[in-house]
Design a protein around this motif. Structure first.
Motif, mmCIF file in Angstrom:
data_model
loop_
_atom_site.group_PDB
_atom_site.id
_atom_site.type_symbol
_atom_site.label_atom_id
_atom_site.label_comp_id
_atom_site.label_asym_id
_atom_site.label_seq_id
_atom_site.Cartn_x
_atom_site.Cartn_y
_atom_site.Cartn_z
ATOM 1 N N GLY A 50 0.859 -1.128 -0.030
ATOM 2 C CA GLY A 50 -0.073 -0.113 -0.021
ATOM 3 C C GLY A 50 1.010 1.422 0.027
ATOM 4 O O GLY A 50 0.476 2.232 -0.547
ATOM 5 N N LEU A 51 1.932 1.091 0.732
ATOM 6 C CA LEU A 51 2.976 2.495 0.720
ATOM 7 C C LEU A 51 3.371 2.593 -0.784
ATOM 8 O O LEU A 51 3.709 3.678 -1.336
ATOM 9 C CB LEU A 51 4.021 2.118 1.484
ATOM 10 N N ALA A 52 4.094 1.596 -1.380
ATOM 11 C CA ALA A 52 4.524 1.541 -2.780
ATOM 12 C C ALA A 52 3.443 2.291 -3.638
ATOM 13 O O ALA A 52 3.563 3.137 -4.454
ATOM 14 C CB ALA A 52 4.840 0.244 -3.207
ATOM 15 N N TYR A 53 2.001 1.709 -3.235
ATOM 16 C CA TYR A 53 1.205 2.226 -4.357
ATOM 17 C C TYR A 53 0.958 3.799 -3.938
ATOM 18 O O TYR A 53 0.850 4.658 -4.868
ATOM 19 C CB TYR A 53 -0.236 1.696 -3.831
ATOM 20 N N ALA A 54 0.941 4.251 -2.768
ATOM 21 C CA ALA A 54 0.945 5.508 -2.424
ATOM 22 C C ALA A 54 2.024 6.338 -2.892
ATOM 23 O O ALA A 54 2.108 7.528 -3.597
ATOM 24 C CB ALA A 54 0.775 5.997 -0.865
ATOM 25 N N CYS A 55 3.163 5.901 -2.815
ATOM 26 C CA CYS A 55 4.499 6.418 -3.206
ATOM 27 C C CYS A 55 4.524 6.795 -4.704
ATOM 28 O O CYS A 55 5.109 7.576 -5.151
ATOM 29 C CB CYS A 55 5.670 5.796 -2.932
ATOM 30 N N ALA A 56 3.881 5.733 -5.517
ATOM 31 C CA ALA A 56 3.758 5.927 -6.710
ATOM 32 C C ALA A 56 3.144 6.972 -7.343
ATOM 33 O O ALA A 56 3.497 7.851 -8.090
ATOM 34 C CB ALA A 56 3.218 4.688 -7.669
ATOM 35 N N GLY A 79 5.706 7.235 -11.306
ATOM 36 C CA GLY A 79 4.986 6.056 -10.556
ATOM 37 C C GLY A 79 5.530 4.773 -10.521
ATOM 38 O O GLY A 79 5.816 4.155 -9.413
ATOM 39 N N VAL A 80 5.813 4.408 -11.949
ATOM 40 C CA VAL A 80 6.488 2.791 -11.712
ATOM 41 C C VAL A 80 7.705 2.775 -11.101
ATOM 42 O O VAL A 80 8.138 2.076 -10.262
ATOM 43 C CB VAL A 80 6.480 2.556 -13.279
ATOM 44 N N LEU A 81 8.554 4.070 -11.261
ATOM 45 C CA LEU A 81 9.874 4.057 -10.614
ATOM 46 C C LEU A 81 9.872 4.158 -9.228
ATOM 47 O O LEU A 81 10.277 3.440 -8.241
ATOM 48 C CB LEU A 81 10.771 5.174 -11.167
ATOM 49 N N GLY A 82 8.914 4.886 -8.847
ATOM 50 C CA GLY A 82 8.698 5.073 -7.330
ATOM 51 C C GLY A 82 8.156 3.918 -6.486
ATOM 52 O O GLY A 82 8.630 3.509 -5.737
ATOM 53 N N ALA A 83 7.168 3.375 -7.270
ATOM 54 C CA ALA A 83 6.761 1.999 -6.481
ATOM 55 C C ALA A 83 7.810 0.985 -6.352
ATOM 56 O O ALA A 83 7.922 0.350 -5.484
ATOM 57 C CB ALA A 83 5.590 1.530 -7.448
ATOM 58 N N THR A 97 11.252 -10.140 -7.810
ATOM 59 C CA THR A 97 9.654 -10.377 -7.418
ATOM 60 C C THR A 97 9.338 -9.161 -6.984
ATOM 61 O O THR A 97 8.266 -8.726 -7.230
ATOM 62 C CB THR A 97 9.429 -11.570 -6.656
ATOM 63 N N PHE A 98 9.968 -8.599 -5.858
ATOM 64 C CA PHE A 98 9.436 -7.256 -5.436
ATOM 65 C C PHE A 98 9.368 -6.042 -6.352
ATOM 66 O O PHE A 98 8.816 -5.374 -6.286
ATOM 67 C CB PHE A 98 10.244 -6.885 -4.090
ATOM 68 N N ALA A 99 10.543 -5.949 -7.083
ATOM 69 C CA ALA A 99 10.707 -4.950 -7.971
ATOM 70 C C ALA A 99 9.519 -5.183 -9.258
ATOM 71 O O ALA A 99 8.679 -4.170 -9.619
ATOM 72 C CB ALA A 99 12.052 -5.042 -8.905
ATOM 73 N N ILE A 100 9.256 -6.425 -9.688
ATOM 74 C CA ILE A 100 8.111 -6.585 -10.628
ATOM 75 C C ILE A 100 6.601 -6.285 -10.261
ATOM 76 O O ILE A 100 5.968 -5.494 -10.604
ATOM 77 C CB ILE A 100 8.314 -7.966 -11.417
ATOM 78 N N GLY A 101 6.694 -6.726 -8.869
ATOM 79 C CA GLY A 101 5.276 -6.952 -8.271
ATOM 80 C C GLY A 101 4.859 -5.292 -7.861
ATOM 81 O O GLY A 101 3.829 -4.957 -8.055
ATOM 82 N N SER A 102 5.806 -4.427 -7.652
ATOM 83 C CA SER A 102 5.674 -3.032 -7.215
ATOM 84 C C SER A 102 5.604 -2.131 -8.213
ATOM 85 O O SER A 102 4.658 -1.246 -8.155
ATOM 86 C CB SER A 102 6.735 -2.827 -6.307
ATOM 87 N N ALA A 103 6.531 -2.458 -9.230
ATOM 88 C CA ALA A 103 6.388 -1.746 -10.403
ATOM 89 C C ALA A 103 5.202 -1.767 -11.228
ATOM 90 O O ALA A 103 4.389 -0.635 -11.624
ATOM 91 C CB ALA A 103 7.576 -2.014 -11.461
ATOM 92 N N MET A 104 4.552 -3.041 -11.155
ATOM 93 C CA MET A 104 3.024 -3.119 -11.766
ATOM 94 C C MET A 104 2.146 -2.214 -11.167
ATOM 95 O O MET A 104 1.194 -1.821 -11.949
ATOM 96 C CB MET A 104 2.662 -4.680 -11.701
ATOM 97 N N ALA A 158 -1.913 3.390 -9.571
ATOM 98 C CA ALA A 158 -1.602 4.385 -8.640
ATOM 99 C C ALA A 158 -1.702 5.779 -9.181
ATOM 100 O O ALA A 158 -2.743 6.569 -8.751
ATOM 101 C CB ALA A 158 -0.469 4.304 -7.583
ATOM 102 N N VAL A 159 -1.061 5.762 -10.075
ATOM 103 C CA VAL A 159 -1.174 7.387 -10.921
ATOM 104 C C VAL A 159 -2.519 7.913 -11.379
ATOM 105 O O VAL A 159 -2.687 8.719 -11.218
ATOM 106 C CB VAL A 159 0.005 7.492 -11.937
ATOM 107 N N LEU A 160 -2.960 6.646 -12.199
ATOM 108 C CA LEU A 160 -4.224 7.057 -12.868
ATOM 109 C C LEU A 160 -5.437 7.169 -11.677
ATOM 110 O O LEU A 160 -6.323 7.905 -12.065
ATOM 111 C CB LEU A 160 -4.687 5.925 -13.850
ATOM 112 N N PHE A 161 -5.373 6.456 -10.574
ATOM 113 C CA PHE A 161 -6.343 6.683 -9.640
ATOM 114 C C PHE A 161 -6.033 8.179 -9.131
ATOM 115 O O PHE A 161 -6.910 9.012 -8.879
ATOM 116 C CB PHE A 161 -5.870 5.571 -8.440
#
Lengths: 407, 289
Positions: free
Chosen positions: B40-46, B68-72, B193-200, B205-208
């Motif tokens: 959820g933090l990765a989402y907000a940070c994106a 956003g992708v880089l941030g997450a 896995t963390f990098a891919i899962g978060s970047a996705m 998040a940005v469009l939200f």
């Protein structure tokens, strides 16, 4: 490292995390903003005699959560008043100090915890509260401690006729009929759909509105209560859209109003939208979709009096943003406390004690205010406030259409 | 009938976004068994990265989405490398890691609030407007978010099936020790896995944030929807989370056909509860024997 050592390390980590969690979310935000160096009032430069003591004023505000905008402007307004009063020598020689607790945007439990702390640990002399549910939860505790509670933000009619509770905000059941009367004359169709906080603030307005609107010959075609602080209204608004209203009434506060306006337009709803709240945050959220939204609000107009202009200028200078009515309300309330402190001191009572201020209250007939001439409280605990009908412009600012009530 | 179609369209579009959230969270949980609440933090940070980038670099949606992708990705990777991996090396229990993750989320929200202020932040890019088909309407950011989500889930499925790295992730998920024995460097796979899962989740998040606003708390409901989608569909496969996400989106919206709209969260949780009681391993999951 043996297994025991490892589990101890793990335990220590868990404890550390719990500490972080507790620090981040527990107990509310507690801070005692004292005048900073460089701000008016720092260091007691203007005091002639040594200060007799400090009168602490507790505040229970929405410092975090969806309504943090309110906490920010209310505390800013109050702090400005405290700084000005202290710079001018205090109230009857007493310094004023704010102690702020956080009700997390409407959480009554957090408000009660905050109130107990303010009373038993900080020994405040009076409480300034906000939001209906937190204020109603704090009032009995304050009354038991012979303490006054002032509310300049909450709008539920349930706040009236409560012991030791006084309100300076125009209430929702005063504002909603004002905006509905205006729109009744403007609109061709009179089918109203409503969406509102499913709590004492929203429900009480809704009940009054339904009677009022039907009494005028209008029709309420849909009603959507929801939990305050929601950000996604797609289902509520889809139901409203299906009911095909001419007007949508929003009896909500905080960022909710901005989300509802924006998402209604995103669903292609073209009905006129009316409400009883509009803040800078709402403008930010709704953007250009807000244009044409009609709201009834307390009116803070700097041109009303020199005192109002002085407040607006000082606020702008200190915080670099225009003063609005919530900041003005809490600025006023600090001056109410100051007046009570002076009255109590005149009566030979110790104004740091809550009972002294409560005892002084009936003797003061009117208080200074930035809303025109004077602030008077009614027997039911309300105050007569000027209000007006505004239209939201494309840039989110408000344009006054007509005065609606009050002085 | 108009109401039904409106609810169905909104439900499907949001459901596909929930599916993406679920798939990304499920990828991390399935592979590393980390209950990654800080997703959820990765989402907000994106969203906040996009707010900052569009303010300071260029008021362009593509710039925002890249930021956003880089941030997450940075936040997700940092969680793994700085917190979870050291905790795992110390053999911390799953509960300990879960609490650490919760701590990161709450502390991170507070840092966002300190850094950007408590006010809602808007994305300074031109509005995309809305799309209207007869009685049904949807915001274009939601449509775009939904389309990107569908593409990303398909791309991830192909990646996991067809590429060497994807197979390494699946192998590590199946059996960490055995994967190491055959030469797969599992800590690296975890980080990947963390990098891919978060970047996705960056684009969603940005469009939200474009559709609404960015707030420090925006990630909490996103991560809740993510793991409801995962446990609803079943942990076994990526498609479980897809079905779980879409079911969650549709049921939450459809409940408003009969019930007041504020019941939709209750309806979603009732569905979740029912599925857990009747099919404890999820809709697609098989019960382990």
């Amino acid at each position: 490292m043996n297994v025991k050592g490892r589990s101890r390390t793990a335990m220590a980590l868990v404890l550390a995390v719990l500490t972080v969690v507790a620090a981040a979310c527990g107990g509310g935000k507690s801070s005692s903003p004292t005048p900073q160096a460089g701000t008016p009032g720092a260091g007691g430069t203007a005091t002639t005699a040594a200060p007799k003591g400090t009168v602490k004023i507790g505040m229970i505000l929405a410092m975090t959560g969806a309504g943090s905008f309110y906490g920010k402007v209310m505390s800013q307004g109050a702090q400005l008043a405290v700084d000005q009063i202290n710079a001018a020598g205090g109230a009857a020689g007493y310094k004023l100090q704010l102690v702020i607790e956080d009700h997390k945007s409407g959480n009554a439990d957090a408000a009660v915890t905050g109130a107990r702390k303010l009373i038993s640990q900080d020994h405040v002399a009076a409480i300034l509260s906000s939001y209906s549910a937190p204020t109603l939860a704090v009032q009995p505790i304050a009354a038991d401690n012979s303490m006054l509670v002032f509310n300049g933000g909450a709008v539920s009619p349930a706040l009236l006729n409560k012991k030791n509770l006084y309100n300076t905000r125009a209430l929702g059941n005063q504002l909603a009929p004002q905006v509905l009367t205006y729109i009744f004359g403007q609109a061709t169709g009179h089918k109203l759909a409503t969406i509102h906080w499913n709590d004492i603030a929203g429900q009480s307005v809704q009940q009054d509105v339904k009677k009022f609107w039907e009494g005028k010959g209008g029709q309420v075609v849909d009603d959507e209560p929801y939990k305050s602080g929601t950000t996604n209204y797609s289902a509520e608004l889809a139901r409203i859209k299906a009911a095909n209203p001419d007007i949508i009434g929003i009896w909500s506060w905080g960022t909710d109003v901005g989300y509802i306006v924006k998402q209604a337009r995103q669903l292609g709803i073209n009905a006129k939208i009316v409400g009883v709240e509009w803040t800078a945050d709402d403008a930010k959220i709704a953007g250009a979709d807000a244009q044409g939204t009609i709201v009834a609000l307390d009116t803070f107009d700097p041109s009303l009096s020199p005192a109002a202009q002085k407040f607006a200028d000082a606020y702008k200078a200190k915080y670099n943003e225009p003063a609005e009515f919530y900041a003005a309300n809490y600025y006023d309330l600090v001056y109410v406390v100051k007046t009570l402190v002076e009255q109590a001191a005149k009566d030979g009572k110790d104004p740091t004690q809550p009972a002294s201020l409560t005892g002084a209250f009936p003797q003061v007939k009117s208080f200074p205010t930035v809303y025109g001439a004077e602030l008077k409280f009614q027997r039911d605990g309300s105050a007569v406030k000027p209000s007006a009908i505004y239209a939201v412009q494309t840039d989110g600012s408000l344009k006054k259409l007509t005065s609606a009530g009050g002085q | 009938m108009d109401l039904f179609w409106q609810l169905t369209v909104t439900g499907l579009l949001t459901g596909v976004v929930y599916a993406l959230l679920g798939v990304s969270w499920g990828l991390i949980y399935g592979t590393t068994r980390t209950f990654h609440f800080a997703h959820g933090l990765a989402y907000a940070c994106a969203a906040y990265a996009a707010v900052a980038a569009t303010q300071h670099l260029a008021g362009n949606l593509v710039v925002g989405i890249v930021a956003g992708v880089l941030g997450a990705m940075v936040v997700g990777l940092a969680c793994e490398l700085l917190v979870y991996a050291p905790l795992r090396r110390r053999a911390t229990l799953q509960l300990g890691i879960f609490l650490a993750s919760l701590g990161i989320l709450i502390a991170g929200q507070s840092f966002l609030q300190i850094g950007f202020g408590p006010d809602a932040q808007t994305l300074k890019v031109p509005s995309l407007g809305i799309q209207i088909w007869g009685p049904v309407a949807a915001s274009r950011p939601l449509l775009l978010s939904s389309g990107i989500a569908a593409l990303l889930v398909l791309a991830l499925a192909l990646f996991l099936q067809r590429t060497r790295l994807g197979r390494e992730i699946r192998a590590t998920a199946r059996n960490y020790d055995l994967a190491e024995l055959v030469g797969i460097r599992s800590p690296q796979v975890y980080a990947l896995t963390f990098a891919i899962g978060s970047a996705m989740i960056g684009p969603a998040a940005v469009l939200f944030a474009l559709d609404n606003v960015a707030t420090p708390q925006m990630g909490v409901s996103a991560v809740l929807y993510a793991f409801i989608a995962v446990f609803l569909g079943g942990l076994e496969s990526l498609w479980g989370a897809v079905i779980g996400g879409i079911a969650l989106g549709l049921i939450a919206q459809w409940s408003s056909l009969w019930l007041p709209a504020y019941w939709q969260t209750t309806a979603a949780f009732a569905l979740f509860f029912l599925v857990l009681v009747l099919r404890p391993a999820g809709i697609l999951g098989r019960v382990a024997r």
